[in-house]
Scaffold this motif. Sequence first.
Motif, PDB file in Angstrom:
ATOM      1  N   PHE A  40     -40.398 -13.186 -16.372  1.00 52.22           N
ATOM      2  CA  PHE A  40     -39.519 -14.202 -15.793  1.00 52.22           C
ATOM      3  C   PHE A  40     -40.038 -14.639 -14.436  1.00 52.22           C
ATOM      4  CE2 PHE A  40     -37.836 -10.283 -13.950  1.00 52.22           C
ATOM      5  CZ  PHE A  40     -37.618 -10.650 -12.634  1.00 52.22           C
ATOM      6  N   GLU A  41     -39.575 -15.818 -14.020  1.00 55.53           N
ATOM      7  CA  GLU A  41     -39.775 -16.337 -12.670  1.00 55.53           C
ATOM      8  C   GLU A  41     -38.440 -16.914 -12.222  1.00 55.53           C
ATOM      9  OE1 GLU A  41     -42.748 -19.325 -12.824  1.00 55.53           O
ATOM     10  OE2 GLU A  41     -44.266 -18.053 -13.758  1.00 55.53           O
ATOM     11  N   VAL A  42     -37.996 -16.542 -11.030  1.00 57.02           N
ATOM     12  CA  VAL A  42     -36.711 -17.051 -10.564  1.00 57.02           C
ATOM     13  C   VAL A  42     -36.730 -17.246  -9.049  1.00 57.02           C
ATOM     14  CG1 VAL A  42     -35.706 -14.739 -10.287  1.00 57.02           C
ATOM     15  CG2 VAL A  42     -34.200 -16.696 -10.625  1.00 57.02           C
ATOM     16  N   GLU A  43     -36.141 -18.357  -8.610  1.00 52.38           N
ATOM     17  CA  GLU A  43     -35.927 -18.580  -7.193  1.00 52.38           C
ATOM     18  C   GLU A  43     -34.554 -18.039  -6.814  1.00 52.38           C
ATOM     19  OE1 GLU A  43     -37.961 -22.617  -5.719  1.00 52.38           O
ATOM     20  OE2 GLU A  43     -36.485 -22.909  -7.316  1.00 52.38           O
ATOM     21  N   GLY A  44     -34.459 -17.454  -5.627  1.00 51.08           N
ATOM     22  CA  GLY A  44     -33.165 -16.944  -5.221  1.00 51.08           C
ATOM     23  C   GLY A  44     -33.040 -16.775  -3.723  1.00 51.08           C
ATOM     24  N   TYR A  45     -31.799 -16.723  -3.282  1.00 55.07           N
ATOM     25  CA  TYR A  45     -31.436 -16.499  -1.885  1.00 55.07           C
ATOM     26  C   TYR A  45     -31.063 -15.025  -1.761  1.00 55.07           C
ATOM     27  CZ  TYR A  45     -28.596 -17.105   2.418  1.00 55.07           C
ATOM     28  OH  TYR A  45     -28.048 -17.017   3.679  1.00 55.07           O
ATOM     29  N   VAL A  46     -31.735 -14.304  -0.894  1.00 52.22           N
ATOM     30  CA  VAL A  46     -31.523 -12.863  -0.784  1.00 52.22           C
ATOM     31  C   VAL A  46     -30.148 -12.564  -0.196  1.00 52.22           C
ATOM     32  CG1 VAL A  46     -32.358 -10.699   0.185  1.00 52.22           C
ATOM     33  CG2 VAL A  46     -34.000 -12.454  -0.538  1.00 52.22           C
ATOM     34  N   LYS A  47     -29.312 -11.907  -1.010  1.00 57.19           N
ATOM     35  CA  LYS A  47     -27.989 -11.497  -0.576  1.00 57.19           C
ATOM     36  C   LYS A  47     -28.038 -10.132   0.098  1.00 57.19           C
ATOM     37  CE  LYS A  47     -23.460 -10.373  -2.582  1.00 57.19           C
ATOM     38  NZ  LYS A  47     -22.709 -10.222  -3.875  1.00 57.19           N
ATOM     39  N   SER A  48     -28.733  -9.173  -0.523  1.00 54.18           N
ATOM     40  CA  SER A  48     -28.863  -7.827   0.040  1.00 54.18           C
ATOM     41  C   SER A  48     -29.978  -7.078  -0.663  1.00 54.18           C
ATOM     42  CB  SER A  48     -27.548  -7.040  -0.095  1.00 54.18           C
ATOM     43  OG  SER A  48     -27.220  -6.843  -1.456  1.00 54.18           O
ATOM     44  N   TYR A  55     -38.889  -8.997   2.976  1.00 52.67           N
ATOM     45  CA  TYR A  55     -37.679  -9.788   2.768  1.00 52.67           C
ATOM     46  C   TYR A  55     -36.489  -9.236   3.551  1.00 52.67           C
ATOM     47  CZ  TYR A  55     -40.417 -11.378  -1.241  1.00 52.67           C
ATOM     48  OH  TYR A  55     -41.412 -11.874  -2.032  1.00 52.67           O
ATOM     49  N   GLU A  56     -35.573 -10.133   3.861  1.00 55.52           N
ATOM     50  CA  GLU A  56     -34.310  -9.752   4.485  1.00 55.52           C
ATOM     51  C   GLU A  56     -33.233 -10.733   4.038  1.00 55.52           C
ATOM     52  OE1 GLU A  56     -34.602 -11.960   8.795  1.00 55.52           O
ATOM     53  OE2 GLU A  56     -35.483  -9.961   8.597  1.00 55.52           O
ATOM     54  N   PRO A  57     -31.975 -10.345   4.114  1.00 54.99           N
ATOM     55  CA  PRO A  57     -30.887 -11.240   3.695  1.00 54.99           C
ATOM     56  C   PRO A  57     -30.960 -12.592   4.400  1.00 54.99           C
ATOM     57  CG  PRO A  57     -30.044  -9.030   4.001  1.00 54.99           C
ATOM     58  CD  PRO A  57     -31.465  -9.011   4.500  1.00 54.99           C
ATOM     59  N   GLY A  58     -30.704 -13.638   3.636  1.00 54.99           N
ATOM     60  CA  GLY A  58     -30.734 -14.986   4.178  1.00 54.99           C
ATOM     61  C   GLY A  58     -32.008 -15.739   3.878  1.00 54.99           C
TER      62      GLY A  58
END
Length: 307
Positions: A142-150, A196-199
């Motif tokens: 899979f490949e997915v874009e996302g916004y890091v929540k935690s 990576y970090e949230p946000g």
Amino acid sequence: MSEETNNTLRQAEAKINIEGILTEKKLEVKPGKDGKNTIQGELSVKTSDTNTVKVRVFVTEFTKAGDQNKAWAGMNTVMREFHSVAEVGLENATKVQISGGNIRLQTYMGKNGLQEGAVSYGASFVNHVDEAKAPYNPHATFEVEGYVKSIVPEVNKEGEETGRLKLNLWVPTYDGIEPMTLFVPEHLADQVQDLYEPGQTAQFDGELKNNVIVKEQVIHMAIGGDKVKKDYTYVDERVMTGGSYPYEEEKAYSAEAIKIAVANREASIEEMKKNGAAAKQAANKGNVANNVSASGRTFGGFNGFKM
């Protein structure tokens, strides 16, 4: 300046690629809500001795503009000419390839209450693997874009850390936003925590894991032969194998737009709960209502299930 400054979110890229042996084929032609024909059902594709991925199919005969759907002829070929293990056995089953399939993220009210962040896969195009052109390469990725929540440690039933991480994302869909969890293997944990970090927004790659783990325990009997007890653990995970650098501001999702989308999602969930409770109460009074387990509204999804 971020493209999300108007507090709208572009739909995230969320794709799957699968190559494997067709183990089950459950497809049929049905009339759609508009009376026009559709091909609906599910395909199961085996990518290893332990991993099988189920892919949903929904293909319309015609597009909204009234043209013949390009996917229609191909899915008819799958119905007529592709053979599953269930039909012809392992040796004669068709090897298939799904490129650019879709991840569907959805929250809905089911028979057992709220089903939050449900993940399924869909495809409109399925091809036969031509081993004369390229070697057979079974995989499910899979490949997915996302916004890091935690980013948090994974713990087992005993509350002990496993060494893996849970990378929790918010993934904007075509009509909302949905949560998605990726599992980070131990050997990538330090890199993920450093990068990576949230946000932040990024693209993540990984493998689709859908298998059954069987543990056997031999029970010695005082009389008669020993018994074997089998415990089954069902695994449905998306395991991270790589990721991009965090997006620059121009491409990243804005925190404000994410906040608004999450608030809208929470409001929709509350609406579904209220409508579900009212429907249940009506059903208990003896009303016939085969559509009352939910508000009739679902949200979250992806572009490509319905063509």
